[in-house]
Design a protein around this motif. Structure first.
Motif, PDB file in Angstrom:
ATOM      1  N   GLU A 151       0.828  -1.206   0.000  1.00  0.00           N
ATOM      2  CA  GLU A 151       0.000   0.000   0.000  1.00  0.00           C
ATOM      3  C   GLU A 151       0.863   1.257   0.000  1.00  0.00           C
ATOM      4  OE1 GLU A 151      -2.856  -0.118   3.178  1.00  0.00           O
ATOM      5  OE2 GLU A 151      -4.158  -1.508   2.097  1.00  0.00           O
ATOM      6  N   GLU A 172     -10.381   3.715  -2.579  1.00  0.00           N
ATOM      7  CA  GLU A 172     -10.743   4.984  -1.933  1.00  0.00           C
ATOM      8  C   GLU A 172      -9.852   5.318  -0.740  1.00  0.00           C
ATOM      9  OE1 GLU A 172     -12.389   8.537  -1.369  1.00  0.00           O
ATOM     10  OE2 GLU A 172     -12.947   7.231  -3.027  1.00  0.00           O
ATOM     11  N   HIS A 173      -9.613   4.337   0.137  1.00  0.00           N
ATOM     12  CA  HIS A 173      -8.837   4.635   1.347  1.00  0.00           C
ATOM     13  C   HIS A 173      -7.389   5.001   1.025  1.00  0.00           C
ATOM     14  CE1 HIS A 173      -7.678   0.421   0.816  1.00  0.00           C
ATOM     15  NE2 HIS A 173      -6.693   0.617   1.676  1.00  0.00           N
ATOM     16  N   LEU A 174      -6.900   4.594  -0.134  1.00  0.00           N
ATOM     17  CA  LEU A 174      -5.530   4.945  -0.518  1.00  0.00           C
ATOM     18  C   LEU A 174      -5.481   6.258  -1.308  1.00  0.00           C
ATOM     19  CD1 LEU A 174      -4.065   1.465  -1.543  1.00  0.00           C
ATOM     20  CD2 LEU A 174      -3.889   2.661   0.642  1.00  0.00           C
ATOM     21  N   ARG A 175      -6.599   6.627  -1.933  1.00  0.00           N
ATOM     22  CA  ARG A 175      -6.627   7.883  -2.703  1.00  0.00           C
ATOM     23  C   ARG A 175      -6.323   9.079  -1.814  1.00  0.00           C
ATOM     24  NH1 ARG A 175     -12.188   7.077  -5.562  1.00  0.00           N
ATOM     25  NH2 ARG A 175     -11.697   5.027  -6.351  1.00  0.00           N
ATOM     26  N   THR A 176      -6.933   9.090  -0.654  1.00  0.00           N
ATOM     27  CA  THR A 176      -6.710  10.208   0.268  1.00  0.00           C
ATOM     28  C   THR A 176      -5.243  10.282   0.666  1.00  0.00           C
ATOM     29  OG1 THR A 176      -8.949   9.922   1.121  1.00  0.00           O
ATOM     30  CG2 THR A 176      -7.428  11.205   2.473  1.00  0.00           C
TER      31      THR A 176
END
Length: 194
Positions: A151, A172-176
């Motif tokens: 990640e 989504e959780h990695l986009r931020t």
């Protein structure tokens, strides 16, 4: 008005003038004293401000030194644990290799016994089931570490992509995280002298 009254008026005026002059002089002296006190207080105030600034600077430096010491201690402890973990993992890998060799030795010994006494149909002795739990925990820990590393690598690669479009391909959780990382990289590049 007669002469005496005028003279008395003059004397009264002169007395009042002297008293007023004395009051003016007393007030002037008092003002001088107050001005001296004011200058003294201003000097003390300036010294106190300088001392306050010095103490604030010293306090900040001390906090930074303490944070540096804490960082060094935490880093040393982390490095010690990493070293211990590396040694333990090396030992585990060696022992796992030994387990394979010992399993083969048990099978070979069982086969030799079976060859010498074909009528004795004893099964291969069962291995203790004590390795499964620690093995599963190890697999989970390694998987978790690999997932975190993957990640982090994905976030970094997406953040460093030329247009930043790779960020949209992330979950989504990695986009931020990738967006924040990209902004951080951009800030660093702006601050870097050319």
């Amino acid at each position: 008005m007669n002469r005496k009254e005028i003279q008395r008026k003059i004397e009264l005026a002169e007395t009042n003038r002297r008293e007023a002059a004395a009051r003016v002089e007393a007030t002037r002296k008092r003002l001088e004293e107050l001005e001296e006190q004011r200058a003294e207080v201003l000097g003390e105030s300036e010294l106190a401000r300088r001392a306050l600034t010095d103490f604030e600077r010293l306090s900040e430096q001390s906090r930074q030194e303490l944070a540096t010491i804490d960082l060094e201690a935490a880093t040393q402890e982390r490095d010690r644990i990493v070293t211990e973990a590396a040694a333990a993992l090396e030992a585990a890998v060696t022992l796992l290799g030994e387990i394979g060799a010992r399993r083969s030795a048990v099978v070979e010994a069982h086969q030799r016994l079976a060859a010498l006494n074909p009528e004795a149909r004893s099964p291969v002795p069962e291995e203790p089931n004590i390795l499964d739990g620690p093995w599963q925990r190890m697999v989970s820990a390694v998987k978790s570490q690999l997932d975190e590393k993957l990640e982090a690598d994905l976030v970094d690669a997406a953040a460093r992509s030329y247009t930043g479009q790779a960020i949209n391909a992330l979950p989504e959780h990695l986009r931020t995280l990738a967006t924040l990382r990209r902004k951080e990289l951009q800030r660093r590049s702006i601050r870097r002298p050319s």
